[in-house]
Write an enzyme that holds these catalytic residues in place. Structure first.
Site, PDB file in Angstrom:
ATOM      1  NE  ARG A   1     104.501   8.161 -13.084  1.00  0.00           N
ATOM      2  CZ  ARG A   1     104.935   7.056 -13.676  1.00  0.00           C
ATOM      3  NH1 ARG A   1     104.295   6.136 -13.587  1.00  0.00           N
ATOM      4  NH2 ARG A   1     106.249   7.189 -14.185  1.00  0.00           N
TER       5      ARG A   1
ATOM      6  CG  LEU B   1     112.899  10.841 -22.415  1.00  0.00           C
ATOM      7  CD1 LEU B   1     112.089  11.986 -22.382  1.00  0.00           C
ATOM      8  CD2 LEU B   1     113.705  10.527 -23.626  1.00  0.00           C
TER       9      LEU B   1
ATOM     10  CG  ASP C   1     100.493  20.187 -13.856  1.00  0.00           C
ATOM     11  OD1 ASP C   1      99.964  19.207 -14.464  1.00  0.00           O
ATOM     12  OD2 ASP C   1     101.458  20.088 -12.978  1.00  0.00           O
TER      13      ASP C   1
ATOM     14  CE  LYS D   1     101.721  18.027  -7.050  1.00  0.00           C
ATOM     15  NZ  LYS D   1     102.492  17.092  -7.904  1.00  0.00           N
ATOM     16  CG  ASN D   2     104.884  19.771  -9.457  1.00  0.00           C
ATOM     17  OD1 ASN D   2     104.443  18.764  -8.664  1.00  0.00           O
ATOM     18  ND2 ASN D   2     104.337  19.984 -10.692  1.00  0.00           N
TER      19      ASN D   2
ATOM     20  CB  CYS E   1      99.148   7.387 -13.315  1.00  0.00           C
ATOM     21  SG  CYS E   1      99.308   8.857 -14.053  1.00  0.00           S
TER      22      CYS E   1
ATOM     23  NE  ARG F   1     102.682  11.658 -15.168  1.00  0.00           N
ATOM     24  CZ  ARG F   1     102.418  12.241 -14.100  1.00  0.00           C
ATOM     25  NH1 ARG F   1     101.615  12.104 -13.464  1.00  0.00           N
ATOM     26  NH2 ARG F   1     103.176  13.439 -14.083  1.00  0.00           N
ATOM     27  N   PRO F   2     106.052   7.104 -19.114  1.00  0.00           N
ATOM     28  CG  PRO F   2     106.688   7.142 -21.136  1.00  0.00           C
ATOM     29  CD  PRO F   2     105.579   7.712 -20.310  1.00  0.00           C
ATOM     30  CB  ILE F   3     110.885   6.229 -16.217  1.00  0.00           C
ATOM     31  CG1 ILE F   3     110.760   4.923 -15.995  1.00  0.00           C
ATOM     32  CG2 ILE F   3     109.919   6.913 -15.116  1.00  0.00           C
ATOM     33  CD1 ILE F   3     111.499   4.215 -14.967  1.00  0.00           C
TER      34      ILE F   3
ATOM     35  NE  ARG G   1      99.181  13.236  -5.704  1.00  0.00           N
ATOM     36  CZ  ARG G   1      99.186  13.476  -6.977  1.00  0.00           C
ATOM     37  NH1 ARG G   1      98.483  12.808  -7.843  1.00  0.00           N
ATOM     38  NH2 ARG G   1     100.332  13.837  -7.593  1.00  0.00           N
TER      39      ARG G   1
HETATM   40  C1  UD1 Z   1     105.835  17.034 -14.042  1.00  0.00           C
HETATM   41  C2  UD1 Z   1     104.998  17.517 -12.760  1.00  0.00           C
HETATM   42  C3  UD1 Z   1     103.384  17.312 -13.227  1.00  0.00           C
HETATM   43  C4  UD1 Z   1     103.641  17.786 -14.532  1.00  0.00           C
HETATM   44  C5  UD1 Z   1     104.315  17.502 -15.672  1.00  0.00           C
HETATM   45  C6  UD1 Z   1     104.624  18.178 -16.897  1.00  0.00           C
HETATM   46  C7  UD1 Z   1     106.164  16.942 -10.710  1.00  0.00           C
HETATM   47  C8  UD1 Z   1     106.283  16.250  -9.622  1.00  0.00           C
HETATM   48  N1  UD1 Z   1     104.951  16.588 -11.666  1.00  0.00           N
HETATM   49  O1  UD1 Z   1     105.455  15.560 -14.056  1.00  0.00           O
HETATM   50  O2  UD1 Z   1     102.878  17.974 -12.413  1.00  0.00           O
HETATM   51  O3  UD1 Z   1     101.861  17.961 -15.292  1.00  0.00           O
HETATM   52  O4  UD1 Z   1     105.666  17.697 -14.993  1.00  0.00           O
HETATM   53  O5  UD1 Z   1     104.428  19.722 -16.768  1.00  0.00           O
HETATM   54  O6  UD1 Z   1     107.055  17.778 -10.920  1.00  0.00           O
HETATM   55  N2  UD1 Z   1     107.759  11.197 -21.089  1.00  0.00           N
HETATM   56  C9  UD1 Z   1     108.509  10.143 -21.720  1.00  0.00           C
HETATM   57  N3  UD1 Z   1     109.440   9.412 -21.239  1.00  0.00           N
HETATM   58  C10 UD1 Z   1     109.941   9.685 -20.051  1.00  0.00           C
HETATM   59  C11 UD1 Z   1     109.577  10.735 -19.188  1.00  0.00           C
HETATM   60  C12 UD1 Z   1     108.414  11.595 -19.640  1.00  0.00           C
HETATM   61  O7  UD1 Z   1     107.852  10.072 -22.787  1.00  0.00           O
HETATM   62  O8  UD1 Z   1     110.964   9.164 -19.563  1.00  0.00           O
HETATM   63  C13 UD1 Z   1     106.497  11.925 -21.398  1.00  0.00           C
HETATM   64  C14 UD1 Z   1     105.333  11.718 -20.552  1.00  0.00           C
HETATM   65  O9  UD1 Z   1     104.755  10.555 -20.798  1.00  0.00           O
HETATM   66  C15 UD1 Z   1     104.409  12.937 -20.981  1.00  0.00           C
HETATM   67  C16 UD1 Z   1     105.616  14.014 -20.991  1.00  0.00           C
HETATM   68  O10 UD1 Z   1     106.870  13.360 -21.361  1.00  0.00           O
HETATM   69  O11 UD1 Z   1     103.906  12.736 -22.002  1.00  0.00           O
HETATM   70  C17 UD1 Z   1     105.671  15.036 -19.912  1.00  0.00           C
HETATM   71  O12 UD1 Z   1     106.138  14.207 -18.857  1.00  0.00           O
HETATM   72  P1  UD1 Z   1     107.258  14.905 -17.813  1.00  0.00           P
HETATM   73  O13 UD1 Z   1     107.719  16.331 -18.192  1.00  0.00           O
HETATM   74  O14 UD1 Z   1     108.295  13.913 -17.551  1.00  0.00           O
HETATM   75  O15 UD1 Z   1     106.215  15.037 -16.294  1.00  0.00           O
HETATM   76  P2  UD1 Z   1     106.609  14.410 -15.043  1.00  0.00           P
HETATM   77  O16 UD1 Z   1     107.964  14.999 -14.597  1.00  0.00           O
HETATM   78  O17 UD1 Z   1     106.213  13.181 -14.665  1.00  0.00           O
END
Ligand code: UD1
Length: 420
Positions: A94, A127, A307, A22-23, A118, A123-125, A399
Site C-alpha cells: 500500500r 486526506l 504497530d 522500513k517506514n 486490506c 485505509r482510505p486516502i 515484508r
Molecule cells: C503508516 C505506517 C503503518 C502504521 C500507520 C499508523 C508506513 C509505510 N506505514 O501507515 O505501519 O501502522 O502509519 O502509525 O509508514 N486515514 C484516513 N484517511 C486518509 C489516510 C488515513 O482516514 O487519507 C486513517 C486510516 O484509515 C487509519 C489512520 O488514518 O485509520 C492512520 O493511517 P495512516 O497514519 O495514514 O497510516 P499509513 O500512512 O497508511
C-alpha cells in the site's frame, strides 16, 4: 510459500542489532524521485517492501542500484518514463501510494492504482487527496485508480482531520516544489516524518517544524541528489524488547533511538520489566520479578504505536492479571486475537477494546499470520508456547522484518523457516 516452525525456547539472551526503519526508507525512496541527481540511501533494511519500492521506481524510470554489502540503495531519475504506480505493485504494498506526491511535483501528473480494503482496515486516502487538491491538483477518482494533474502546484494552508502518516508524507513531498508556502496543520509527528524532512532538506527543500503538529514548507524550484542514513526501526526495536520480556530473557538491543520507543519502554516498565538505557543500547531484563498486567491505548506518535499493539498483546497474555487494550488508529487490527486464542490465550473483543486475561499456558498449534505485526505477535507467542507452533503466510512478516529468523536464532530462539 514458506512457514516458520517455532519451538518453546529458553529465555532469549545476547545482543541484537536493529536495521534501518522500513517506514522511514519507503517514503525516502519515493522522495528520491524529486531529485535531479543521484541519491544514496544508507542503512536501508533488506525487505520485501523495499524490493517492491525498487521495482516501482524502476518502472517509473529511475535507475536503482542496491549495494547489499553496505545496505545502501542508489536512486537516479534522469527521466520519468511513466507517471504511474501499477496495480501489480500497489496490491503488494500500500505504501506505493507514496510516489503520488513526488510524481505530481516533478511531472505534473500521477496515476496510482488502488488496492481493495486490506487486513487492518479500509485505509482510505481521502486526506492525501485533500492535500493535493489544496495545492492546486485536479484529482479524479476512477474505478480502481486515482489520477492527479496540475500545471503548477501552489502552496496552501492544509488541515488534516487526522494526523495520517502517509498523507503528511505525500503532501510534504508535493509541497517542496510548489510555488510559495504550505502550512500543514495537525500533521503526523512520527520520527519517520522527521527523517523524511531531513532527507528533503538535504536535497535543498525548506521544511521547518517536522516532528511537531505544524509543518511549514517553503517551495523551491529544484532539488538535488544527496546521501542519507535511515533511522533505526523503532517497531523492530519494540518487537525485540517484547521478545526479551515474553521469554523472561535478558538482551541488549543495539542501534536504537530510545526516545522513539518511549511509550513501549513505559509500558514494559509498568509490567515489571527492567529497562536499562545506555550509550551501548537498550538492555531488557524480563526475569527480575513476576510480570503484571497493564492497559494500552494506541495513538498517533508520541502515543503507543498501533504497530506494537499485537506483539504487546502476546506478552499481556502471559502476565498476572487482566489488561485492556484499546486500538484507536485502525478499526480492524485484532486479527491476531483469534489465532492467539487458538493457542490458549483468553482474549475477548468488545468494539475497539480487547480484554486479556493473563497467565494462560499457551500451546503450540498451526496459526496464520494475517498481517505483518500480527505475524510477529504469533512468533513471540510461539517462543513460550508448549510444543511446536507452525506459522503460515509468513510473507507478511518478511515484508517488514530484516533477517528475522537469523536475528531470533542468534538470541537462542528455536525458529526455522521451511518451504511449504
Ligand atoms: C503508516 C505506517 C503503518 C502504521 C500507520 C499508523 C508506513 C509505510 N506505514 O501507515 O505501519 O501502522 O502509519 O502509525 O509508514 N486515514 C484516513 N484517511 C486518509 C489516510 C488515513 O482516514 O487519507 C486513517 C486510516 O484509515 C487509519 C489512520 O488514518 O485509520 C492512520 O493511517 P495512516 O497514519 O495514514 O497510516 P499509513 O500512512 O497508511
Amino acid at each position: 510459500m514458506g512457514k516458520f516452525i517455532v519451538e518453546k525456547s529458553e529465555p532469549l539472551n545476547g545482543v541484537v542489532e536493529i536495521s534501518g526503519s522500513k517506514n522511514a526508507v519507503l517514503p525516502i525512496m519515493a522522495a528520491a524521485l524529486l531529485a535531479h541527481g543521484s541519491c544514496e540511501i544508507m542503512e536501508a533494511p533488506v525487505l520485501r517492501d523495499v524490493d517492491v519500492m525498487c521495482k516501482l521506481l524502476s518502472s517509473i524510470g529511475s535507475k536503482v542500484k542496491t549495494k547489499y554489502e553496505n545496505n545502501s540503495i542508489e536512486i537516479l531519475t534522469d527521466n520519468v518514463i511513466a507517471e504511474e504506480a501499477p496495480y501489480e505493485l500497489v496490491k503488494k504494498m500500500r505504501a506505493s501510494i507514496l510516489v503520488m506526491g513526488p510524481l505530481i511535483a516533478r511531472t505534473g501528473k500521477a496515476k496510482i492504482a488502488l488496492p481493495g480494503g486490506c487486513a487492518i482496515g479500509a485505509r482510505p486516502i481521502a486526506l492525501h487527496l485533500k492535500g493535493l487538491r489544496a495545492l492546486g491538483a485536479e484529482v479524479k477518482e476512477g474505478h480502481g485508480y486515482v489520477e492527479a494533474k496540475a500545471d503548477k502546484l501552489v502552496g496552501s494552508n492544509i488541515y488534516l482531520d487526522f494526523p495520517s502518516v502517509g498523507a503528511t508524507e505525500n503532501i510534504m513531498m508535493a509541497a517542496v516544489l510548489a510555488e510559495g508556502v504550505t502550512i500543514l496543520e495537525n500533521a503526523a509527528q512520527e520520527p519517520e516524518i522527521v527523517d523524511l524532512a531531513n532527507f528533503l532538506n538535504k536535497m535543498g527543500a525548506k521544511i521547518k517544524g517536522a516532528g511537531t503538529d505544524t509543518i511549514k514548507i517553503e517551495g523551491v524550484s529544484e532539488l538535488h541528489g544527496t546521501k542519507h542514513t535511515v533511522i533505526p526501526d523503532r517497531i523492530e526495536t519494540g518487537t525485540f524488547m517484547v521478545a526479551a520480556a515474553i521469554t523472561r530473557g535478558n538482551i541488549l538491543i543495539k542501534n536504537v533511538v530510545s526516545d522513539h520507543v518511549k511509550p513501549v519502554i513505559a509500558k514494559l516498565k509498568e509490567c515489571g520489566v527492567k529497562v536499562e538505557d545506555s550509550d551501548e543500547g537498550i538492555r531488557i531484563i524480563g526475569n527480575i520479578r513476576p510480570l503484571i498486567a497493564t492497559d494500552i491505548k494506541t495513538l498517533p506518535y508520541p502515543g503507543f504505536p498501533t504497530d506494537m499493539q499485537s506483539q504487546f498483546m502476546s506478552l499481556l497474555a502471559t502476565v498476572k492479571g487482566s489488561s485492556v487494550v484499546i486500538e484507536n488508529v485502525f478499526e480492524n487490527r485484532y486479527m491476531h486475537i483469534g489465532e492467539l486464542n487458538r493457542m490458549g490465550a483468553n482474549i475477548k473483543i468488545e468494539g475497539r477494546s480487547a480484554v486479556i486475561q493473563g497467565e494462560n499456558i499457551l500451546q503450540g498449534t498451526q496459526v496464520v499470520s494475517t498481517d505483518l505485526r500480527a505475524g510477529a505477535a504469533l512468533v513471540l507467542a510461539g517462543l513460550i508456547a508448549e510444543g511446536t507452533t507452525e506459522i503460515s503466510d509468513i510473507y507478511h512478516i518478511e515484508r517488514g522484518y530484516s533477517d528475522f529468523v537469523e536475528k531470533f536464532r542468534s538470541l537462542g530462539a528455536k525458529i526455522v523457516r521451511i518451504e511449504d
